[in-house]
Each structure stands twice: as C-alpha cells, then as structure tokens.
Motif scaffolding. Structure first.
Motif, PDB file in Angstrom:
ATOM      1  N   HIS A 185      17.143  41.123 -17.584  1.00 19.32           N
ATOM      2  CA  HIS A 185      17.335  42.553 -17.374  1.00 19.32           C
ATOM      3  C   HIS A 185      16.362  43.093 -16.329  1.00 19.32           C
ATOM      4  CE1 HIS A 185      20.121  42.673 -20.682  1.00 19.32           C
ATOM      5  NE2 HIS A 185      19.218  42.186 -21.518  1.00 19.32           N
ATOM      6  N   VAL A 186      16.603  44.328 -15.910  1.00 22.89           N
ATOM      7  CA  VAL A 186      15.744  44.996 -14.933  1.00 22.89           C
ATOM      8  C   VAL A 186      15.129  46.231 -15.578  1.00 22.89           C
ATOM      9  CG1 VAL A 186      17.053  44.130 -12.960  1.00 22.89           C
ATOM     10  CG2 VAL A 186      17.719  46.301 -14.011  1.00 22.89           C
ATOM     11  N   THR A 187      14.173  46.838 -14.885  1.00 25.53           N
ATOM     12  CA  THR A 187      13.507  48.020 -15.418  1.00 25.53           C
ATOM     13  C   THR A 187      14.439  49.230 -15.371  1.00 25.53           C
ATOM     14  OG1 THR A 187      12.558  48.507 -13.242  1.00 25.53           O
ATOM     15  CG2 THR A 187      11.234  47.171 -14.757  1.00 25.53           C
ATOM     16  N   GLY A 188      14.084  50.247 -16.135  1.00 24.17           N
ATOM     17  CA  GLY A 188      14.940  51.419 -16.289  1.00 24.17           C
ATOM     18  C   GLY A 188      15.295  52.120 -15.000  1.00 24.17           C
ATOM     19  N   GLU A 189      14.416  52.059 -14.023  1.00 32.42           N
ATOM     20  CA  GLU A 189      14.663  52.708 -12.741  1.00 32.42           C
ATOM     21  C   GLU A 189      15.934  52.184 -12.077  1.00 32.42           C
ATOM     22  OE1 GLU A 189      12.488  53.077  -8.345  1.00 32.42           O
ATOM     23  OE2 GLU A 189      11.448  52.101 -10.029  1.00 32.42           O
ATOM     24  N   PHE A 190      16.312  50.938 -12.398  1.00 33.38           N
ATOM     25  CA  PHE A 190      17.459  50.295 -11.746  1.00 33.38           C
ATOM     26  C   PHE A 190      18.641  50.100 -12.703  1.00 33.38           C
ATOM     27  CE2 PHE A 190      13.564  48.954  -9.614  1.00 33.38           C
ATOM     28  CZ  PHE A 190      13.834  49.386  -8.322  1.00 33.38           C
ATOM     29  N   ASP A 191      18.597  50.757 -13.848  1.00 33.57           N
ATOM     30  CA  ASP A 191      19.644  50.563 -14.853  1.00 33.57           C
ATOM     31  C   ASP A 191      20.976  51.183 -14.476  1.00 33.57           C
ATOM     32  OD1 ASP A 191      18.662  48.854 -16.721  1.00 33.57           O
ATOM     33  OD2 ASP A 191      18.036  50.366 -18.168  1.00 33.57           O
ATOM     34  N   ASP A 192      21.036  51.970 -13.390  1.00 37.49           N
ATOM     35  CA  ASP A 192      22.339  52.488 -12.966  1.00 37.49           C
ATOM     36  C   ASP A 192      23.165  51.415 -12.275  1.00 37.49           C
ATOM     37  OD1 ASP A 192      21.027  52.265 -10.544  1.00 37.49           O
ATOM     38  OD2 ASP A 192      21.064  54.406 -10.090  1.00 37.49           O
ATOM     39  N   VAL A 197      17.669  45.906  -6.288  1.00 34.75           N
ATOM     40  CA  VAL A 197      16.572  45.688  -7.231  1.00 34.75           C
ATOM     41  C   VAL A 197      15.547  44.755  -6.586  1.00 34.75           C
ATOM     42  CG1 VAL A 197      15.920  44.912  -9.529  1.00 34.75           C
ATOM     43  CG2 VAL A 197      18.193  45.913  -9.151  1.00 34.75           C
ATOM     44  N   PRO A 198      14.345  45.245  -6.268  1.00 34.88           N
ATOM     45  CA  PRO A 198      13.322  44.378  -5.682  1.00 34.88           C
ATOM     46  C   PRO A 198      12.725  43.449  -6.728  1.00 34.88           C
ATOM     47  CG  PRO A 198      12.409  46.544  -6.105  1.00 34.88           C
ATOM     48  CD  PRO A 198      13.876  46.632  -6.448  1.00 34.88           C
ATOM     49  N   LEU A 199      11.887  42.540  -6.270  1.00 38.58           N
ATOM     50  CA  LEU A 199      11.234  41.602  -7.184  1.00 38.58           C
ATOM     51  C   LEU A 199      10.437  42.351  -8.248  1.00 38.58           C
ATOM     52  CD1 LEU A 199      10.737  38.547  -7.691  1.00 38.58           C
ATOM     53  CD2 LEU A 199       8.725  38.744  -6.214  1.00 38.58           C
ATOM     54  N   SER A 200       9.862  43.472  -7.888  1.00 35.09           N
ATOM     55  CA  SER A 200       9.073  44.264  -8.839  1.00 35.09           C
ATOM     56  C   SER A 200       9.935  44.965  -9.877  1.00 35.09           C
ATOM     57  CB  SER A 200       8.245  45.308  -8.077  1.00 35.09           C
ATOM     58  OG  SER A 200       9.097  46.177  -7.337  1.00 35.09           O
ATOM     59  N   GLY A 201      11.274  44.926  -9.718  1.00 32.41           N
ATOM     60  CA  GLY A 201      12.165  45.598 -10.659  1.00 32.41           C
ATOM     61  C   GLY A 201      12.570  44.766 -11.853  1.00 32.41           C
ATOM     62  N   LEU A 202      12.077  43.521 -11.941  1.00 29.13           N
ATOM     63  CA  LEU A 202      12.379  42.683 -13.101  1.00 29.13           C
ATOM     64  C   LEU A 202      11.664  43.225 -14.326  1.00 29.13           C
ATOM     65  CD1 LEU A 202      11.968  39.074 -11.661  1.00 29.13           C
ATOM     66  CD2 LEU A 202      14.044  40.424 -11.835  1.00 29.13           C
ATOM     67  N   ARG A 203      12.309  43.159 -15.476  1.00 26.57           N
ATOM     68  CA  ARG A 203      11.656  43.560 -16.715  1.00 26.57           C
ATOM     69  C   ARG A 203      10.662  42.468 -17.121  1.00 26.57           C
ATOM     70  NH1 ARG A 203      15.357  45.428 -21.628  1.00 26.57           N
ATOM     71  NH2 ARG A 203      15.869  46.999 -20.032  1.00 26.57           N
ATOM     72  N   GLY A 204       9.414  42.846 -17.282  1.00 21.77           N
ATOM     73  CA  GLY A 204       8.382  41.865 -17.596  1.00 21.77           C
ATOM     74  C   GLY A 204       7.920  41.158 -16.327  1.00 21.77           C
ATOM     75  N   LYS A 205       6.716  40.676 -16.354  1.00 26.66           N
ATOM     76  CA  LYS A 205       6.153  40.023 -15.176  1.00 26.66           C
ATOM     77  C   LYS A 205       6.405  38.515 -15.261  1.00 26.66           C
ATOM     78  CE  LYS A 205       2.675  43.627 -14.698  1.00 26.66           C
ATOM     79  NZ  LYS A 205       1.250  43.966 -14.641  1.00 26.66           N
ATOM     80  N   GLU A 211      11.906  29.222  -9.387  1.00 23.89           N
ATOM     81  CA  GLU A 211      11.948  28.872  -7.966  1.00 23.89           C
ATOM     82  C   GLU A 211      12.864  29.815  -7.188  1.00 23.89           C
ATOM     83  OE1 GLU A 211      10.497  25.119  -9.900  1.00 23.89           O
ATOM     84  OE2 GLU A 211      12.037  26.598 -10.376  1.00 23.89           O
ATOM     85  N   LEU A 212      13.903  30.329  -7.867  1.00 25.37           N
ATOM     86  CA  LEU A 212      14.872  31.218  -7.215  1.00 25.37           C
ATOM     87  C   LEU A 212      15.117  32.418  -8.124  1.00 25.37           C
ATOM     88  CD1 LEU A 212      17.035  31.755  -4.961  1.00 25.37           C
ATOM     89  CD2 LEU A 212      18.643  30.450  -6.371  1.00 25.37           C
ATOM     90  N   ILE A 213      15.046  33.617  -7.557  1.00 19.77           N
ATOM     91  CA  ILE A 213      15.360  34.836  -8.304  1.00 19.77           C
ATOM     92  C   ILE A 213      16.369  35.641  -7.497  1.00 19.77           C
ATOM     93  CG2 ILE A 213      14.513  36.968  -9.341  1.00 19.77           C
ATOM     94  CD1 ILE A 213      11.808  35.663  -9.689  1.00 19.77           C
ATOM     95  N   LEU A 214      17.513  35.916  -8.105  1.00 22.87           N
ATOM     96  CA  LEU A 214      18.565  36.721  -7.494  1.00 22.87           C
ATOM     97  C   LEU A 214      18.722  38.005  -8.302  1.00 22.87           C
ATOM     98  CD1 LEU A 214      21.269  33.910  -7.071  1.00 22.87           C
ATOM     99  CD2 LEU A 214      19.540  34.606  -5.392  1.00 22.87           C
ATOM    100  N   THR A 215      18.685  39.145  -7.636  1.00 24.10           N
ATOM    101  CA  THR A 215      19.008  40.397  -8.311  1.00 24.10           C
ATOM    102  C   THR A 215      20.360  40.881  -7.790  1.00 24.10           C
ATOM    103  OG1 THR A 215      17.856  41.803  -6.692  1.00 24.10           O
ATOM    104  CG2 THR A 215      16.570  40.962  -8.566  1.00 24.10           C
ATOM    105  N   SER A 239      11.538  40.047  -0.869  1.00 25.97           N
ATOM    106  CA  SER A 239      11.136  40.589  -2.172  1.00 25.97           C
ATOM    107  C   SER A 239      11.456  42.069  -2.317  1.00 25.97           C
ATOM    108  CB  SER A 239       9.637  40.355  -2.400  1.00 25.97           C
ATOM    109  OG  SER A 239       8.871  41.031  -1.419  1.00 25.97           O
ATOM    110  N   SER A 240      11.678  42.777  -1.207  1.00 28.88           N
ATOM    111  CA  SER A 240      12.008  44.199  -1.275  1.00 28.88           C
ATOM    112  C   SER A 240      13.489  44.447  -1.545  1.00 28.88           C
ATOM    113  CB  SER A 240      11.622  44.888   0.036  1.00 28.88           C
ATOM    114  OG  SER A 240      12.476  44.481   1.094  1.00 28.88           O
TER     115      SER A 240
END
Length: 269
Positions: A185-192, A197-205, A211-215, A239-240
């Motif tokens: 899941h992602v953080t609430g800011e991106f729940d629409d 969704v940037p790398l910082s938008g993942l729920r939890g650190k 190795e690969l993260i796709l939003t 990452s942005s």
C-alpha cells in the motif's frame, strides 16, 4: 567464498528476468528478476493485483500466488475476463448459468500457477505449500506472489513487521531462486490513485531491501495505468516518479497491455 567471476558462473537462474510480458517496460531495462524481491505499490483499486495476475498468467512461467487480499471467486472472474476478452460481468453470468466450459478450458492451461486464498499468509503454511509445489513439479516455482505484504505473518508490529517481512521475502528469493513479487500500500496522500507515487510514498520504510519497486496510478478515465519504476538496481529509475511507463488498461475486461499492442484481439494465448 567466491571471486566475482566464479559468482557469475555459479548464479544459476538468479537475476534472470521472468519471460517478458510488457515490452515497454523491458525496453527500458525494467525486469522482474528471479532470486530478487520486487515490490508493487499503489492505492486500493488502482490495479496492483491485476498487474501481478497479468505477469503471473501471461509470462508462461510456473509459479505460486498467495492471494490473501482477493478471494477465489473474484480472482476467477478476473482471470476469466483476462483470457476470454469478456467482461467480469459476463464471466459471472456464465457462472450463474453454469456455462463456463470455455473459460475453464482456457484457465486450465495455466494450472502450473497454483494459488492459495487464505486470508492470512502464515509462514509455516507458505513454506509447506512451496515444498509441496517443489515435490509436485520437481522444481521451485519461478515466481512467488504475495498479495499483499501486510497479510504476511511477521514478527513485531507496524513498520518493524514490514521490514521483517521484506527481509524474509528477500531470503526466500535467494533460497528458491524465485522472483518474489510482493504487493503493498501507499501513504494516505496518494490514496486517490490518480497521481504519481514517489519512493517516499510507500507505507512504511521498506524501500531498502527490494531490488525493484514499481508504483502505479491511473488517469481519471481509467484507460491508462502508469507504472513508475522508483527503484531499479539494474536499470533506469526515478525515485520522484516523474518518469512513467503507460499501459493500456480496461478494468472491465482485466486487459492490461503495452500501448502499441492494445488493438490486438483477445483472448490471450
């Protein structure tokens, strides 16, 4: 201990991409690789389960899918639509009319992808399933989907549990050589679900281990699903999330494809 050149020779299948499903992503060096952990993150309803199911069923690779977030009947409707070109509503009507022979024949051809629908993914049962899979087919599954990582049993609570789950899945990939695909899941800011969704938008650190993260996000008309490779150790990334790869998306028919091939007729092979 090994030298780097010896490590290359002894790696087996580790690092090899799964068979290509989306050429537009592969062309940019974005591959889901065996022996590695891939994280797919998006708001609810955007299409992360559809993306994972498309990779699972269209790659042609044998695999295992733990679907704690989606029930068995919904998954049948989605897979049926994906391989017939019908809508999920059409598939449900066929079930009610007991007229699913065509659908079942198409899906039976994908029986080397085994699925579990327990609401909680307990580690002991997961490992039992994987050993049973290996005993049945004589090899580990080529991919393991965890839908989603929050449903995976883990020590600790909150962010600590998510980090422990990532560590476990990373080690599971190393042990089995399977491509591990975990949904998140992602953080609430991106729940629409309608903005990148940037790398910082993942729920939890939990961005350190995969190795690969796709939003993912969708346009307002839901005709395009945008994939943002926000982390990619072996290729291009941003990452942005300002770099996105669009895919053609028809939610009613669970159709997800490269833009250049969206006019191709269904069903898929």
């Amino acid at each position: 201990m090994l030298t780097l050149t010896r490590a290359k020779l002894s790696r087996g299948s580790a690092g090899e991409p799964l068979p290509t499903v989306f050429k537009s992503l592969a062309g940019e060096g974005v591959h889901i690789r065996r022996g590695q952990l891939t994280l797919i993150a998006a708001a609810p309803g955007v299409g992360k389960s559809v993306k994972a199911l498309t990779v699972a069923l269209r790659s042609g690779a044998p695999g295992y899918y733990a679907s704690a977030d989606t029930d068995a009947f919904t998954m049948y409707l989605r897979a049926g639509a994906m391989f017939t070109g019908w809508s999920t509503h059409d598939i449900e009507n066929a079930v009610m009319a007991e007229n699913t022979a065509q659908v079942d024949a198409l899906l039976e051809a994908k029986s080397n992808v085994r699925m579990d629908f327990a609401g909680r993914i307990e580690l002991d049962y997961l490992e039992q399933d994987l050993y049973a899979y290996a005993a049945t087919y004589g090899e580990w599954p080529h991919f393991i989907v965890i839908d989603n990582i929050s449903n995976l049993e883990s020590e600790g609570e909150g962010y600590q549990a998510l980090e422990a789950s990532c560590d476990y899945l990373h080690e599971l990939g190393r042990k089995t050589g399977a491509a591990i695909i975990a949904l998140h899941h992602v953080t609430g800011e991106f729940d629409d679900g309608i903005k990148p969704v940037p790398l910082s938008g993942l729920r939890g650190k939990i961005s350190k281990v995969p190795e690969l993260i796709l939003t993912l996000y969708r346009n307002a008309e839901s005709t395009r699903l945008f994939v943002c490779p926000v982390k990619n150790r072996t290729g291009r990334n941003d990452s942005s999330a300002q770099w996105q790869v669009p895919l053609a998306y028809d939610p009613s028919r669970m159709r997800l494809a490269d833009i250049s091939t969206e006019s191709e007729a269904t069903p898929y092979g």
